[in-house]
Design an enzyme around this catalytic site. Structure first.
Site, PDB file in Angstrom:
ATOM      1  N   MET A  75     -12.146   4.620  -0.914  1.00 30.63           N
ATOM      2  CA  MET A  75     -12.924   4.701   0.837  1.00 30.63           C
ATOM      3  C   MET A  75     -13.655   5.905   0.264  1.00 30.63           C
ATOM      4  SD  MET A  75      -9.639   3.546   3.088  1.00 30.63           S
ATOM      5  CE  MET A  75      -8.773   3.236   1.606  1.00 30.63           C
ATOM      6  N   SER A  78       0.606  -1.438  -0.281  1.00 29.76           N
ATOM      7  CA  SER A  78       0.006  -0.188   0.055  1.00 29.76           C
ATOM      8  C   SER A  78       1.082   1.487  -0.137  1.00 29.76           C
ATOM      9  CB  SER A  78      -1.224   0.174   1.182  1.00 29.76           C
ATOM     10  OG  SER A  78      -1.457   1.076   1.151  1.00 29.76           O
ATOM     11  N   MET A 111     -11.740  -5.507   5.244  1.00 33.04           N
ATOM     12  CA  MET A 111     -10.817  -4.608   6.416  1.00 33.04           C
ATOM     13  C   MET A 111     -10.465  -5.096   7.901  1.00 33.04           C
ATOM     14  SD  MET A 111     -10.343  -2.541   4.568  1.00 33.04           S
ATOM     15  CE  MET A 111      -9.653  -1.275   5.571  1.00 33.04           C
ATOM     16  N   MET A 128      -8.892   8.291  -0.511  1.00 33.82           N
ATOM     17  CA  MET A 128     -10.189   8.330   0.433  1.00 33.82           C
ATOM     18  C   MET A 128     -10.650   9.946  -0.109  1.00 33.82           C
ATOM     19  SD  MET A 128      -7.452   7.069   3.782  1.00 33.82           S
ATOM     20  CE  MET A 128      -6.467   5.879   3.947  1.00 33.82           C
ATOM     21  N   ASP A 142      -4.812   3.462  -2.091  1.00 31.61           N
ATOM     22  CA  ASP A 142      -6.104   4.326  -1.299  1.00 31.61           C
ATOM     23  C   ASP A 142      -6.331   5.812  -1.471  1.00 31.61           C
ATOM     24  OD1 ASP A 142      -5.846   1.501   0.898  1.00 31.61           O
ATOM     25  OD2 ASP A 142      -4.393   2.548   1.495  1.00 31.61           O
ATOM     26  N   ASP A 186      -6.944  -6.741   3.991  1.00 28.78           N
ATOM     27  CA  ASP A 186      -6.177  -5.022   4.345  1.00 28.78           C
ATOM     28  C   ASP A 186      -6.702  -4.303   5.389  1.00 28.78           C
ATOM     29  OD1 ASP A 186      -5.079  -2.249   3.987  1.00 28.78           O
ATOM     30  OD2 ASP A 186      -6.687  -1.633   2.612  1.00 28.78           O
ATOM     31  N   HIS A 244      -0.931  -1.047  -4.075  1.00 26.62           N
ATOM     32  CA  HIS A 244      -2.478  -0.758  -3.844  1.00 26.62           C
ATOM     33  C   HIS A 244      -2.456   0.632  -3.580  1.00 26.62           C
ATOM     34  CE1 HIS A 244      -6.491  -2.255  -1.158  1.00 26.62           C
ATOM     35  NE2 HIS A 244      -5.691  -1.246  -0.796  1.00 26.62           N
ATOM     36  N   HIS A 250      -8.009   0.942  -4.042  1.00 29.31           N
ATOM     37  CA  HIS A 250      -9.077   1.208  -2.903  1.00 29.31           C
ATOM     38  C   HIS A 250     -10.285   2.080  -2.515  1.00 29.31           C
ATOM     39  CE1 HIS A 250      -9.381  -0.170   1.504  1.00 29.31           C
ATOM     40  NE2 HIS A 250     -11.139  -0.110   1.023  1.00 29.31           N
TER      41      HIS A 250
END
Length: 232
Positions: free
Chosen positions: A66, A8, A135, A35, A33, A173, A31, A64
């Site tokens: 979020m 990540s 998660m 957000m 993330d 994760d 990965h 991913h």
């Protein structure tokens, strides 16, 4: 299924993202993330950074999301170059339609569950997915401690996948490290997101190899020799 490691970049040096991506090119996925400071209390990367990363590395990207309103935004991450796009079922208005749209655009469709979200209500959705993310911390921040109470949920999810005979990857994760990856693998996970355990190491590439070896030891399953096949 082959075991896969997905470092990540949330734990990487954001001032050197291209170099940090190259440092883990022996991994199966990168990965990413995303957000939005609404669905989770943090703000990170967006479409322009994903596009730039795609030009900087040959490692396929697993984004991913979020974020709120993934139904609107997720397809843009496929267009930006992501090989896999994960949306949170808690935020999606029409998860089946969204998964089909992600697939139609050429990426793997993945659905994530927060720790308090059970898998059982979504059993019928599993055939629409290529990966399911359980998660193992509350989403929003890197460096959190692994939640052991998620191990039974991982096992139940694996049982449902096997019950339907699906070739569905099961990703974990949050808090994945040398101290926890074997427990995750034994519970049935086969894709492992690791942030600080990789980027906090002196040699990130070596850390990826060591994590893969631990997961293989726990299950007897082989790891992938390099990048994962991104097709379905």
């Amino acid at each position: 299924m082959a075991l896969q490691i997905s470092p990540s970049i949330l734990s990487a040096d954001f001032s050197r993202l291209a170099d940090e991506a190259k440092a883990v090119e022996g991994a199966d996925w990168l990965h990413v993330d995303v957000m939005d400071n609404h669905f989770v209390p943090n703000l990170t990367l967006g479409v322009p950074v994903v596009e730039a990363l795609g030009k900087a590395t040959d490692t396929p990207m697993d984004c991913h999301l979020m974020i709120e309103d993934p139904d609107r935004w997720a397809p843009q991450y496929v267009e930006a170059g992501a090989g896999s796009v994960t949306f949170h079922v808690e935020a999606a208005a029409a998860p089946v339609r969204l998964a089909r749209e992600i697939r139609a655009k050429g990426a793997r469709a993945s659905m994530a569950l927060k720790p308090a979200t059970p898998i059982e209500p979504y059993e019928d959705l599993l055939p629409e997915l290529d990966m399911l993310l359980v998660m193992t911390v509350e989403p929003g921040f890197g460096g959190q401690a692994f939640l052991d109470i998620m191990l039974p949920k991982i096992r139940r999810t694996r049982q449902l996948i096997d019950k339907h005979g699906l070739e569905l990857w099961l990703q974990v994760d949050g808090g994945v490290s040398a101290a926890t990856i074997e427990r995750c693998a034994e519970a049935g996970a086969d894709v492992f997101v690791a942030g600080s355990a990789v980027y906090g190491a002196q040699d990130p590439a070596k850390a990826v190899s060591e994590l893969r070896a631990l997961a293989e030891k726990a299950t007897g399953a082989p790891g992938t020799p390099g990048h994962a096949a991104t097709g379905r």
